[in-house]
Motif scaffolding. Sequence first.
Motif, short mmCIF file in Angstrom:
data_model
loop_
_atom_site.label_atom_id
_atom_site.label_comp_id
_atom_site.label_asym_id
_atom_site.label_seq_id
_atom_site.Cartn_x
_atom_site.Cartn_y
_atom_site.Cartn_z
N UNK A 145 -6.97 -0.23 3.09
CA UNK A 145 -6.13 0.53 4.23
C UNK A 145 -4.72 0.47 4.20
N UNK A 146 -4.18 -0.74 3.97
CA UNK A 146 -2.80 -1.45 4.38
C UNK A 146 -2.29 -0.68 2.84
N UNK A 147 -2.81 -0.73 1.85
CA UNK A 147 -2.13 -0.32 0.52
C UNK A 147 -2.15 1.21 0.60
N UNK A 148 -3.16 1.88 0.93
CA UNK A 148 -3.15 3.00 0.74
C UNK A 148 -2.05 3.83 1.86
N UNK A 149 -1.96 3.08 3.03
CA UNK A 149 -0.96 3.55 4.02
C UNK A 149 0.56 3.30 3.53
N UNK A 150 0.65 2.24 2.83
CA UNK A 150 1.91 1.93 2.45
C UNK A 150 2.44 1.04 3.25
N UNK A 151 1.68 0.13 4.07
CA UNK A 151 2.29 -0.50 5.20
C UNK A 151 2.74 -2.07 4.58
N UNK A 152 2.61 -2.19 3.22
CA UNK A 152 3.00 -3.43 2.53
C UNK A 152 4.28 -3.06 1.91
N UNK A 153 4.99 -2.07 2.23
CA UNK A 153 6.02 -1.83 1.77
C UNK A 153 7.33 -1.59 2.76
N UNK A 154 8.44 -1.77 2.63
CA UNK A 154 9.58 -1.74 3.42
C UNK A 154 10.07 -0.37 3.73
N UNK A 155 9.48 0.60 3.06
CA UNK A 155 9.81 2.11 3.07
C UNK A 155 8.62 2.58 3.91
N UNK A 156 7.90 2.01 4.70
CA UNK A 156 6.74 2.63 5.38
C UNK A 156 6.99 3.77 6.33
N UNK A 157 6.45 4.93 5.96
CA UNK A 157 6.58 6.14 6.88
C UNK A 157 5.37 6.51 7.40
N UNK A 158 5.16 6.47 8.72
CA UNK A 158 3.61 6.90 9.07
C UNK A 158 3.55 8.57 8.84
N UNK A 159 4.54 9.15 8.68
CA UNK A 159 4.26 10.71 8.75
C UNK A 159 4.20 11.17 7.38
N UNK A 160 4.42 10.06 6.31
CA UNK A 160 4.23 10.51 4.70
C UNK A 160 3.24 9.38 4.13
N UNK A 161 2.88 10.12 2.90
CA UNK A 161 1.93 9.46 2.02
C UNK A 161 2.67 8.46 1.09
N UNK A 162 2.84 7.24 1.68
CA UNK A 162 3.63 6.07 0.85
C UNK A 162 2.88 5.22 0.08
N UNK A 163 1.59 5.45 0.10
CA UNK A 163 0.70 4.12 -0.49
C UNK A 163 0.68 4.07 -2.01
N UNK A 164 -0.26 3.13 -2.40
CA UNK A 164 -0.16 3.05 -3.85
C UNK A 164 -1.57 3.45 -4.24
N UNK A 165 -1.75 3.41 -5.63
CA UNK A 165 -3.16 3.70 -6.03
C UNK A 165 -4.00 2.48 -6.15
N UNK A 166 -5.30 2.57 -5.90
CA UNK A 166 -6.42 1.34 -5.99
C UNK A 166 -7.38 1.78 -6.97
N UNK A 167 -7.94 1.12 -7.65
CA UNK A 167 -8.98 1.09 -8.52
C UNK A 167 -10.11 0.22 -7.92
#
Length: 332
Positions: A145-167
């Motif tokens: 969930x942290x990677x899909x939401x992009x919370x591991x990035x300094x550009x995290x924006x809760x109103x946008x899809x900023x996450x990465x792909x996870x296989x």
Amino acid sequence: MFSPRQLSARALRQAAGSWTALAVPRASVAGHGVREFGRHPKHDPKPSPIDRQLPTVKEMTADILKTPKRKEWIRQPFPHSKLDSVEEHKEKRAVYLYQRSLPAPIVEEVLQGCHTRLSPEATVRRWWFVDANNKVVGNLATQLVKVLMGKHKPIFEPSKVMGDFVVVINAEKVHLTGRKKDQNVYRYHTGWPGGLVETSHKQMIATKPIEVLRRAVAGMLPKNLLRKERLKLLRIFAGPEHPHHAEQPLPMPNFLNTPSPWVVKTYVPPFVRPPFVQDEFGNAWPELTDNHGVKYTKEEVELMISQGTTVYDKAWEEANLDGLIKPPPKKK
């Protein structure tokens, strides 16, 4: 009785069926979509999505200069030409469906809070790889969930899809703690009266092993319109194989316990209490030393304090101008 034309057609069909049965075995024909005799290709077993070669996201977004809108990205309706052959049509459709399964790429974005314009290099979606073999579902879902939401990035924006792909592979080998294997029940309602469908964990693992981890991740994501788009970044496979080797995914580190590489911790020296007695220059006064430089032992100083001296009594009189401070009692 049959007419000569009907008899000839029937004889031809029987001959064609006997020729295909003798000449070409069914197992060898099942993998091909074009044949002259036998069953129709639409009845052939469909190829597995794991065996299909998918284009990389980098190739699909090479010519995009600005962040496209949803309708521009999925290009509705399905783009095809009447002049395309069946193979070209199937190939375009496979790429189109794969493109629909991806969220819109972030090429140029402006953060809402700080109004910062992000470059394409800062918004690139990385690909991570996770092996779910013998991993606890809840602990793994919190990391995903942290990677899909992009919370591991300094550009995290809760109103946008900023996450990465996870296989994620080996989803059928996930682990549950305690008695959850016997107690967990997955429910959904069809919408009709009495349409509550309940599925046990063991049955779900046997029939749909992907749904166990997907539902755990979906339950931890925020319940808004972006949850569907964020779940598109998650690629779960029941077995050890996946079709995303062209993306070259890297092993996903544990971002929950890994400090952010963009946050630099400054060294804060420990607090040292300044000395109580200082000279006129602010330097610390040497211990057990008077103003003439004579050094005493600890026992001599304690004896002077207990007996009292003129210097000690005078110091108390100067400090105690209002008579609020009482000097320590003298020892007899």
